[in-house]
Design a protein around this motif. Sequence first.
Motif, short mmCIF file in Angstrom:
data_model
loop_
_atom_site.label_atom_id
_atom_site.label_comp_id
_atom_site.label_asym_id
_atom_site.label_seq_id
_atom_site.Cartn_x
_atom_site.Cartn_y
_atom_site.Cartn_z
N TRP A 41 0.81 -1.21 0.00
CA TRP A 41 0.00 0.00 0.00
C TRP A 41 0.85 1.27 0.00
CZ3 TRP A 41 0.89 2.99 4.33
CH2 TRP A 41 1.52 2.33 5.40
N ILE A 42 2.11 1.18 0.41
CA ILE A 42 2.95 2.37 0.55
C ILE A 42 3.21 3.06 -0.80
CG2 ILE A 42 5.23 3.21 1.26
CD1 ILE A 42 5.26 0.99 3.37
N PRO A 43 3.63 2.33 -1.86
CA PRO A 43 3.90 3.01 -3.13
C PRO A 43 2.68 3.64 -3.77
CG PRO A 43 4.05 0.63 -3.38
CD PRO A 43 3.98 0.90 -1.93
N LEU A 160 -17.81 -4.47 -1.48
CA LEU A 160 -16.65 -5.36 -1.46
C LEU A 160 -15.81 -5.15 -0.21
CD1 LEU A 160 -14.70 -7.39 -2.82
CD2 LEU A 160 -13.63 -5.43 -3.95
N ILE A 161 -15.46 -3.88 0.07
CA ILE A 161 -14.64 -3.58 1.24
C ILE A 161 -15.39 -3.93 2.53
CG2 ILE A 161 -13.42 -1.78 2.50
CD1 ILE A 161 -12.17 -2.52 -0.20
N GLY A 162 -16.67 -3.64 2.56
CA GLY A 162 -17.46 -3.94 3.75
C GLY A 162 -17.58 -5.43 4.02
N PHE A 163 -17.76 -6.22 2.98
CA PHE A 163 -17.93 -7.66 3.15
C PHE A 163 -16.63 -8.37 3.57
CE2 PHE A 163 -21.72 -7.69 0.04
CZ PHE A 163 -22.61 -7.52 1.10
N LEU A 233 -7.49 1.34 -1.02
CA LEU A 233 -8.37 0.49 -0.22
C LEU A 233 -8.41 -0.94 -0.76
CD1 LEU A 233 -11.40 2.90 0.40
CD2 LEU A 233 -9.69 2.16 2.07
N ALA A 234 -8.48 -1.06 -2.08
CA ALA A 234 -8.53 -2.40 -2.69
C ALA A 234 -7.24 -3.16 -2.43
CB ALA A 234 -8.79 -2.29 -4.19
#
Length: 366
Positions: A41-43, A160-163, A233-234
Amino acid sequence: MNGDNNITVRQFLLMVILFTIGSSLLAIPSNAAVSMKQGAWIPIITGMGCNCLILLILMKTVHRYPKLTFVEINSLLLGKWVGTLVSLMWILTAFIGGVCPLVYYMGHFITTQIMTTTPDYIINIIFSALLVMGLLLGLQTMARAAEILFPVVAVLIAALIGFVSPKIQLEHFQPVWEAGVRPILKTTLDYVSFAGFPLVFFLSIYPSSVRTGTKASKTFVLGSLIGGMLLLLATAACIGVLGAETTARLFYPSYALAKRINIAEFITRIEVIVAAIWIITLFFETIIYFYASMKGLAQLLKLSDERALALPLGVLAAVLSMVVYHNSAYQQEWDERTWPFWVMTVGLFYPLLLLAVGAIRKKKIP
């Protein structure tokens, strides 16, 4: 361009967001995890910062000529012959490096993940036909379609994120800074090559076809940042649920992520959520590449209506999509070693060239 064909600021914002997500939704998590492991997630965060700098350069390049497209600015500042050569390179990058690979991606994804007995060329032809149909209807119609479909994408991403959020394991993100600085630079370049440098193709629309013109500059930046946040987020969800090793190994990790959804043994196997998100966003990403190449070529050929090129270019895209990559291994090598430097040339070096020449010549619009 006729003002009646111009798009609104909101439509422009939504098209930038959808374009930014596009193919990156399936490609970025895996590519980032290969080099950065649990820090994938950093880049994306550093890449979002780089995108803001790229947009600053792009906007400074075109703001002096708000009624002209990138191709027209080339001709004005670089002259007929040099300007035409630079424009041709820009158009070929949009078509050969953008449209054709994305049509291939659509066919490859559908035939390997969903309709496994369907030949690739069937999906490629159908997708190309949809692109041609959209371009024939015009830019304003496609912008209205973005207004309709963006809420669908937003709801599906939220679902998607919630599930999957209950399945996130914080230990998958540790240790945070294990990979070092060099992998961050490499992965940031990968991100920018998909979601940063290609923003140059919006210069066929911005600011000449946006109703508020250069006043939409903040919208341009905001759209890129919102798209980047959704990709962040993904990617974080993929790492948190699947783990870095699994994410790096999978070709479509975000699609595999959706397969992990299981709520009370009732809501399961709904990976169609990711499929729907990706199909919609990839369509709009491809449309921008296609529109840029079509409009740029029409301006070079002095055609009064660029839509006359939609059908022949659509047929060419369907054919070339079958030969643009030999196989998946070749595709990955191309995307990693060749595409970043090719798109950097047209997405950074050409705008810098125009910015420098414009500062020296201070040429006015005739």
